[in-house]
Design a protein around this motif. Structure first.
Motif, PDB file in Angstrom:
ATOM      1  N   VAL A   1       0.843  -1.184   0.000  1.00 52.40           N
ATOM      2  CA  VAL A   1       0.000   0.000   0.000  1.00 52.40           C
ATOM      3  C   VAL A   1       0.884   1.241   0.000  1.00 52.40           C
ATOM      4  CG1 VAL A   1      -1.746   1.304   1.269  1.00 52.40           C
ATOM      5  CG2 VAL A   1      -1.861  -1.190   1.211  1.00 52.40           C
ATOM      6  N   GLN A   2       0.618   2.147  -0.907  1.00 54.90           N
ATOM      7  CA  GLN A   2       1.314   3.437  -0.924  1.00 54.90           C
ATOM      8  C   GLN A   2       0.327   4.525  -0.527  1.00 54.90           C
ATOM      9  OE1 GLN A   2       3.028   3.573  -4.917  1.00 54.90           O
ATOM     10  NE2 GLN A   2       5.021   3.017  -4.046  1.00 54.90           N
ATOM     11  N   LEU A   3       0.793   5.444   0.313  1.00 53.42           N
ATOM     12  CA  LEU A   3      -0.080   6.466   0.875  1.00 53.42           C
ATOM     13  C   LEU A   3       0.435   7.851   0.512  1.00 53.42           C
ATOM     14  CD1 LEU A   3      -0.412   4.896   4.436  1.00 53.42           C
ATOM     15  CD2 LEU A   3      -1.984   4.648   2.511  1.00 53.42           C
ATOM     16  N   GLN A   4      -0.473   8.741   0.141  1.00 51.91           N
ATOM     17  CA  GLN A   4      -0.129  10.111  -0.237  1.00 51.91           C
ATOM     18  C   GLN A   4      -1.038  11.067   0.504  1.00 51.91           C
ATOM     19  OE1 GLN A   4       2.318  11.034  -2.577  1.00 51.91           O
ATOM     20  NE2 GLN A   4       1.928  13.156  -2.032  1.00 51.91           N
ATOM     21  N   ALA A   5      -0.461  11.765   1.478  1.00 53.44           N
ATOM     22  CA  ALA A   5      -1.238  12.711   2.274  1.00 53.44           C
ATOM     23  C   ALA A   5      -1.204  14.101   1.656  1.00 53.44           C
ATOM     24  CB  ALA A   5      -0.689  12.757   3.701  1.00 53.44           C
ATOM     25  N   SER A   6      -2.277  14.848   1.851  1.00 51.18           N
ATOM     26  CA  SER A   6      -2.358  16.218   1.343  1.00 51.18           C
ATOM     27  C   SER A   6      -3.349  17.006   2.189  1.00 51.18           C
ATOM     28  CB  SER A   6      -2.792  16.221  -0.126  1.00 51.18           C
ATOM     29  OG  SER A   6      -4.085  15.643  -0.259  1.00 51.18           O
ATOM     30  N   GLY A   7      -3.383  18.316   1.958  1.00 53.05           N
ATOM     31  CA  GLY A   7      -4.363  19.147   2.621  1.00 53.05           C
ATOM     32  C   GLY A   7      -3.830  20.011   3.737  1.00 53.05           C
ATOM     33  N   GLY A   8      -2.569  19.868   4.060  1.00 51.77           N
ATOM     34  CA  GLY A   8      -1.992  20.693   5.110  1.00 51.77           C
ATOM     35  C   GLY A   8      -1.878  22.144   4.677  1.00 51.77           C
ATOM     36  N   GLY A   9      -1.595  23.012   5.643  1.00 50.30           N
ATOM     37  CA  GLY A   9      -1.446  24.427   5.334  1.00 50.30           C
ATOM     38  C   GLY A   9      -1.409  25.248   6.594  1.00 50.30           C
ATOM     39  N   LEU A  10      -1.546  26.552   6.403  1.00 52.16           N
ATOM     40  CA  LEU A  10      -1.531  27.504   7.502  1.00 52.16           C
ATOM     41  C   LEU A  10      -2.957  27.940   7.801  1.00 52.16           C
ATOM     42  CD1 LEU A  10      -0.017  29.450   9.427  1.00 52.16           C
ATOM     43  CD2 LEU A  10       0.117  31.059   7.496  1.00 52.16           C
ATOM     44  N   VAL A  11      -3.321  27.882   9.068  1.00 49.10           N
ATOM     45  CA  VAL A  11      -4.670  28.267   9.473  1.00 49.10           C
ATOM     46  C   VAL A  11      -4.592  28.965  10.823  1.00 49.10           C
ATOM     47  CG1 VAL A  11      -5.109  26.031  10.589  1.00 49.10           C
ATOM     48  CG2 VAL A  11      -7.035  27.410   9.755  1.00 49.10           C
ATOM     49  N   GLN A  12      -5.520  29.869  11.058  1.00 47.58           N
ATOM     50  CA  GLN A  12      -5.565  30.550  12.351  1.00 47.58           C
ATOM     51  C   GLN A  12      -6.206  29.669  13.408  1.00 47.58           C
ATOM     52  OE1 GLN A  12      -7.532  34.330  11.646  1.00 47.58           O
ATOM     53  NE2 GLN A  12      -5.552  35.357  11.424  1.00 47.58           N
ATOM     54  N   ALA A  13      -5.866  29.908  14.634  1.00 44.15           N
ATOM     55  CA  ALA A  13      -6.474  29.176  15.739  1.00 44.15           C
ATOM     56  C   ALA A  13      -7.991  29.319  15.677  1.00 44.15           C
ATOM     57  CB  ALA A  13      -5.942  29.695  17.072  1.00 44.15           C
ATOM     58  N   GLY A  14      -8.668  28.202  15.915  1.00 45.58           N
ATOM     59  CA  GLY A  14     -10.115  28.178  15.812  1.00 45.58           C
ATOM     60  C   GLY A  14     -10.626  27.771  14.442  1.00 45.58           C
ATOM     61  N   GLY A  15      -9.738  27.727  13.479  1.00 42.43           N
ATOM     62  CA  GLY A  15     -10.123  27.375  12.121  1.00 42.43           C
ATOM     63  C   GLY A  15     -10.171  25.881  11.893  1.00 42.43           C
ATOM     64  N   SER A  16     -10.385  25.524  10.625  1.00 45.70           N
ATOM     65  CA  SER A  16     -10.543  24.121  10.254  1.00 45.70           C
ATOM     66  C   SER A  16      -9.683  23.786   9.037  1.00 45.70           C
ATOM     67  CB  SER A  16     -12.008  23.810   9.909  1.00 45.70           C
ATOM     68  OG  SER A  16     -12.852  24.021  11.016  1.00 45.70           O
ATOM     69  N   LEU A  17      -9.318  22.526   8.954  1.00 48.10           N
ATOM     70  CA  LEU A  17      -8.638  21.972   7.786  1.00 48.10           C
ATOM     71  C   LEU A  17      -9.112  20.541   7.604  1.00 48.10           C
ATOM     72  CD1 LEU A  17      -4.831  22.949   7.959  1.00 48.10           C
ATOM     73  CD2 LEU A  17      -6.469  23.635   6.211  1.00 48.10           C
ATOM     74  N   ARG A  18      -9.071  20.080   6.374  1.00 45.18           N
ATOM     75  CA  ARG A  18      -9.343  18.669   6.125  1.00 45.18           C
ATOM     76  C   ARG A  18      -8.154  18.059   5.393  1.00 45.18           C
ATOM     77  NH1 ARG A  18     -13.959  15.510   2.589  1.00 45.18           N
ATOM     78  NH2 ARG A  18     -12.696  16.290   0.852  1.00 45.18           N
ATOM     79  N   LEU A  19      -7.582  17.070   6.010  1.00 44.37           N
ATOM     80  CA  LEU A  19      -6.496  16.324   5.398  1.00 44.37           C
ATOM     81  C   LEU A  19      -7.059  15.129   4.641  1.00 44.37           C
ATOM     82  CD1 LEU A  19      -3.910  16.249   8.335  1.00 44.37           C
ATOM     83  CD2 LEU A  19      -4.301  18.029   6.619  1.00 44.37           C
ATOM     84  N   SER A  20      -6.383  14.794   3.554  1.00 42.00           N
ATOM     85  CA  SER A  20      -6.759  13.622   2.771  1.00 42.00           C
ATOM     86  C   SER A  20      -5.556  12.704   2.640  1.00 42.00           C
ATOM     87  CB  SER A  20      -7.230  14.025   1.371  1.00 42.00           C
ATOM     88  OG  SER A  20      -8.351  14.871   1.428  1.00 42.00           O
ATOM     89  N   CYS A  21      -5.832  11.437   2.505  1.00 43.12           N
ATOM     90  CA  CYS A  21      -4.769  10.458   2.290  1.00 43.12           C
ATOM     91  C   CYS A  21      -5.262   9.470   1.238  1.00 43.12           C
ATOM     92  CB  CYS A  21      -4.412   9.748   3.577  1.00 43.12           C
ATOM     93  SG  CYS A  21      -3.165   8.449   3.363  1.00 43.12           S
ATOM     94  N   ALA A  22      -4.658   9.529   0.081  1.00 43.95           N
ATOM     95  CA  ALA A  22      -5.022   8.630  -1.008  1.00 43.95           C
ATOM     96  C   ALA A  22      -4.129   7.398  -0.965  1.00 43.95           C
ATOM     97  CB  ALA A  22      -4.864   9.343  -2.342  1.00 43.95           C
ATOM     98  N   ALA A  23      -4.743   6.236  -1.061  1.00 42.64           N
ATOM     99  CA  ALA A  23      -4.009   4.980  -0.989  1.00 42.64           C
ATOM    100  C   ALA A  23      -4.065   4.250  -2.316  1.00 42.64           C
ATOM    101  CB  ALA A  23      -4.591   4.098   0.113  1.00 42.64           C
ATOM    102  N   SER A  24      -2.976   3.620  -2.652  1.00 39.64           N
ATOM    103  CA  SER A  24      -2.958   2.782  -3.843  1.00 39.64           C
ATOM    104  C   SER A  24      -3.276   1.357  -3.432  1.00 39.64           C
ATOM    105  CB  SER A  24      -1.575   2.825  -4.490  1.00 39.64           C
ATOM    106  OG  SER A  24      -0.620   2.265  -3.613  1.00 39.64           O
ATOM    107  N   GLY A  25      -3.596   0.528  -4.365  1.00 35.74           N
ATOM    108  CA  GLY A  25      -3.863  -0.864  -4.058  1.00 35.74           C
ATOM    109  C   GLY A  25      -5.341  -1.182  -4.028  1.00 35.74           C
ATOM    110  N   ARG A  26      -5.682  -2.360  -4.458  1.00 36.21           N
ATOM    111  CA  ARG A  26      -7.086  -2.748  -4.554  1.00 36.21           C
ATOM    112  C   ARG A  26      -7.655  -3.247  -3.238  1.00 36.21           C
ATOM    113  NH1 ARG A  26      -6.539  -6.733  -9.557  1.00 36.21           N
ATOM    114  NH2 ARG A  26      -4.621  -7.168  -8.440  1.00 36.21           N
TER     115      ARG A  26
END
Length: 119
Positions: A1-26
């Motif tokens: 399984v190979q994993l690729q994370a994304s979605g990080g960044g800079l945000v102010q306190a109290g804010g929101s972010l959504r991270l994603s992780c795409a996986a290879s393999g059936r």
């Protein structure tokens, strides 16, 4: 399984972010998926884990009630919705995969995505 994370960044306190992780393999749908993080100068710590065949997810106390892990098996993707972010959530976030539930050592790791929360 190979994993690729994304979605990080800079945000102010109290804010929101959504991270994603795409996986290879059936066989993604048969893996337990997790998120870890490592803050500057600190050891890597567990954040959340998702089961592949039902049952509740598991969270670290530090993120319980603020973070939500979810997965879309059709898209081979696991998400980490992070709300009410705090400066202490600043870290590199890694997604993980394993055939066992909450193993002591996870088999597969993504490359990490940086989350910075400003005060």
């Amino acid at each position: 399984v190979q994993l690729q994370a994304s979605g990080g960044g800079l945000v102010q306190a109290g804010g929101s972010l959504r991270l994603s992780c795409a996986a290879s393999g059936r066989t993604f749908s048969t893996y337990y998926m997790g998120w870890f993080r490592q803050a500057p100068g600190k050891e890597r710590e567990f954040v959340a884990a998702s089961r592949w065949r039902g049952g509740p997810p598991y969270y670290a106390d530090s993120v319980k009630g603020r973070f939500t892990i979810s997965r879309d098996n059709a898209k081979n993707t696991v998400y980490l919705q992070m709300n009410s972010l705090k400066p202490e959530d600043t870290a590199v976030y890694y997604c993980t995969a394993d055939k066992s539930w909450l193993p002591s050592t996870w088999d597969y790791w993504g490359q990490g995505t940086l989350v910075t929360v400003s005060s």
